[in-house]
Each structure stands twice: as structure tokens, then as C-alpha cells.
Write a protein that holds these residues in place. Structure first.
Motif, PDB file in Angstrom:
ATOM      1  N   UNK A 251       0.839  -1.209   0.000  1.00  0.00           N
ATOM      2  CA  UNK A 251       0.000   0.000   0.000  1.00  0.00           C
ATOM      3  C   UNK A 251       0.873   1.257   0.000  1.00  0.00           C
ATOM      4  N   UNK A 252       1.902   1.284   0.841  1.00  0.00           N
ATOM      5  CA  UNK A 252       2.786   2.449   0.907  1.00  0.00           C
ATOM      6  C   UNK A 252       3.527   2.646  -0.421  1.00  0.00           C
ATOM      7  N   UNK A 253       4.048   1.554  -0.978  1.00  0.00           N
ATOM      8  CA  UNK A 253       4.796   1.658  -2.238  1.00  0.00           C
ATOM      9  C   UNK A 253       3.901   2.124  -3.380  1.00  0.00           C
ATOM     10  N   UNK A 254       2.698   1.555  -3.490  1.00  0.00           N
ATOM     11  CA  UNK A 254       1.769   1.957  -4.552  1.00  0.00           C
ATOM     12  C   UNK A 254       1.362   3.424  -4.393  1.00  0.00           C
ATOM     13  N   UNK A 255       1.097   3.835  -3.158  1.00  0.00           N
ATOM     14  CA  UNK A 255       0.691   5.226  -2.920  1.00  0.00           C
ATOM     15  C   UNK A 255       1.759   6.190  -3.405  1.00  0.00           C
TER      16      UNK A 255
END
Length: 358
Positions: free
Chosen positions: A220-224
Motif C-alpha cells: 500500500x505504501x509503495x503503490x501510494x
């Protein structure tokens, strides 16, 4: 000798044998401290920048920097490494959304380029870390020591940890736990594509169930960050990203935990809609951007004030905030047909809203 007397308004470079002043630089109001000398570069750190001066070379007054790098607010004294100056920083919206509560930025002393941005991982005292920052940095025995006003912390050096993980994966390239761990290190180093690749490989190689929540959080953090910084590159991840915005709520959970998950899901949806709207707007797909901004306006309850995405320290009604974004999008529309279409959409929504109130 570099001299910055406490009662002086300048930085001076002096010959130790003769006392001659080779060069001097007036201290600006935004200058904070001299970071040291790294590879013949004198490092000066300011409120939102790092500057590099040649130690040798031209003589005289008003020596000019060979480069200037823009950074967030420093939270302590940095330290020099191999051709790099590391400085602890805190962004304006530190600790919110996916922005780390504190970071260490690496600046190449030859060019002034920011080569990496290592974010502090989430921990129980994120609010304190975001408030005070990491603090002064010191390297010793392969570790990074950071002293702030409220703690003394010790961290492993990122490159050393990556080298250790690479050696472990060389023996077993498909180790899912090892891939997840290396992906975390790459994410800390700001290498989003490489981190995502390791996370996906970890997923393919039967990651243990107890590690799945951590994988979802890191993805989630990487995609964001990918979608925020490079929408075209992150667009392929949108379907999976939207599923990661939903946090599961199980029957046996504590009521407080359930509410925390509901709040986090709402926050992620809000950020997702904003990033999608902004991305579509950048692609010229204004109708789709309008739909996302409108969906964002309809979140929340009536006149509830909510934290706005990418707007540090700002709480607004989502409908008011989204309306401002839509109006700005209309003003910036270069295509007359696109502008007219948006104005008609706004009129239709206004009429629908008035009809609903009568």
C-alpha cells in the motif's frame, strides 16, 4: 581552517600557517550550521537547503556555492559519508498518510543531487518522532546513532543491511521472507519499482500467513508513493491499490480496533480518490477527474471537517475542498470544449442538488 565564530556573520577559510583569509562567505538569515568538509566540499545546511562550496580554488569575499540542494526542514546535524552528506529532515506533513514521520536524505557532494530518501519506519511513538525528528547523526561501527531532544536511537546502516540481505538471497533467491525484508529496505531507500518487484516475488513464493499483513501494508505504501509521484508508472497498480485501501474488520476484534480500521479505510479512500482525480487531470481526462473529485466531495458527514490529502495542517469540509479543485481544473482547461463540458457537468450537479433539497 574553517572558522564560524559565534559572534561573526560570516564563514571564513584561513591558512593555519600565515593566518591569511583565503575566502569568506557572509552568513544568510536562513543558514543554520556548517556540516563539515566532504571530498573538498564545504557543506552548509540551511532551513530548506544544503549548499556545497569548493574548499580550494578562488580567493576573496562572497565565494559562491557550486551547487544548492533543496530539502525539507532539517531536524539535527548531518554527517558526511563516502561522497555523500546525510541530513535528518522532517517534511511539513510528516507522519500523515504515507509520509514518514522522519527521514534521512543523502546529498551527493559532487553534484548536489539528492541520491536517496530513507524514511523512518512506523513505530508506536510516531507522533513524537514526527514532532521532534531524528536528531543529530553520527556513524560508528557500521551503525547510525541519532540523538534528538527526547531520545538516543541506533539504526543499522541501510547499505550494510542491503548487502547482508543480498548475500542471504544469493543462497536462496526465492526465500519469501528474505524478499519481503529486502523490499522493505528498498522502500526505505525510495527505490519503489525495485521494492514492488521484491514484494510481488515474495507474494508468488508462498509468504507465510503471519507475514501477509506486513506485505499488504508495504505494498500500500509503495503503490501510494508510486501513484503520487509518477501516475503513468503507477496506473497499472490501480486495481490492486483500491483493494488495499480496504482494511478487513473481523468479528473478534476489539471495538476500538474496529473503529481505527474504519477510520483508516476512510482516510485511504479519501487519499485514493484525490490521487486518481489529480492523475486523470494530469492526463487531460477531465471528465474522469471530475467524477473522482465529486466522489471525494461526497465523503464524510455533512459539514464535518476532515484532513485533506497533500494539504499539511489543513482541515476542511470535503465538499468545499473538492469544489475548489474543480473550479481550478475548469480555469486551467485549455480546450474550450472540455471547459464547456465541465461547466455543464457542474450545472447539472448543482441542479440535482437543488432538486434534492426541495
Amino acid at each position: 581552517l574553517l572558522m564560524t565564530a559565534y559572534d561573526s556573520d560570516k564563514l571564513e577559510c584561513i591558512d593555519l600557517r600565515t593566518g591569511k583569509v583565503y575566502w569568506e562567505v557572509p552568513r544568510l538569515g536562513e543558514d543554520l550550521y556548517v556540516g563539515g568538509v566532504v571530498n573538498d566540499r564545504v557543506i552548509v545546511v540551511g532551513q530548506n537547503y544544503v549548499k556545497g562550496y569548493l574548499l580550494a580554488g578562488e580567493e576573496g569575499k562572497n565565494k559562491q556555492p557550486v551547487w544548492t540542494a533543496n530539502i525539507p526542514t532539517p531536524t539535527g546535524h548531518g554527517v558526511g559519508g563516502k561522497g555523500v552528506y546525510y541530513v535528518p529532515v522532517r517534511q511539513e506533513n510528516a507522519g500523515r498518510d504515507t509520509v514518514p514521520p522522519a527521514e534521512i536524505w543523502a546529498v551527493n557532494v559532487e553534484t548536489g543531487a539528492v541520491t536517496s530518501k530513507t524514511g523512518a519506519r512506523k513505530r508506536n511513538d510516531n507522533n513524537e518522532l514526527a514532532k521532534y525528528g531524528i536528531g543529530n547523526l553520527v556513524f560508528q561501527d557500521g551503525m547510525v546513532f541519532a540523538q534528538s531532544a527526547w531520545e538516543l536511537a541506533c539504526y543499522p546502516q541501510l547499505e550494510q543491511k542491503k548487502n547482508e540481505m543480498n548475500k542471504l538471497l544469493a543462497a536462496n533467491p526465492k526465500d519469501p521472507v528474505g524478499l519481503l525484508a529486502r523490499g522493505e529496505l528498498l522502500l526505505d531507500d525510495g527505490k519503489l519499482k525495485d521494492a514492488i518487484a521484491d514484494f510481488k516475488d515474495s507474494q508468488k513464493n508462498n509468504l507465510p500467513p503471519e507475514k501477509q499483513p506486513l506485505l499488504r501494508e508495504k505494498l500500500y505504501i509503495a503503490y501510494t508513493e508510486m501513484i503520487r509521484n509518477d501516475f503513468a508508472a503507477g496506473e497499472v497498480y490501480l486495481p490492486e491499490y483500491e483493494t488495499l485501501c480496504e482494511l478487513a474488520i473481523e468479528d473478534g476484534m476489539d471495538p476500538i480496533e474496529k473503529q481505527n480500521r474504519r477510520d483508516e479505510t476512510e482516510r485511504r479512500r479519501r487519499l485514493s480518490l484525490y490521487l486518481l482525480a489529480r492523475g486523470r487531470e494530469s492526463q487531460g481526462r477531465l471528465g474522469e477527474a471530475f467524477d473522482k473529485y465529486l466522489a471525494l466531495a461526497n465523503l464524510g458527514e455533512g459539514k464535518t471537517l476532515l484532513d485533506m490529502p497533500d494539504e499539511p495542517n489543513v482541515r476542511m469540509r470535503p465538499d468545499v475542498w473538492a469544489r475548489g479543485r474543480i473550479e481550478s481544473m475548469i480555469r486551467k482547461a485549455n480546450n474550450p470544449e472540455a471547459r464547456k463540458s465541465l461547466e455543464e457537468r457542474v450545472g447539472q450537479e448543482w441542479n440535482r442538488s437543488r432538486a434534492g433539497k426541495t
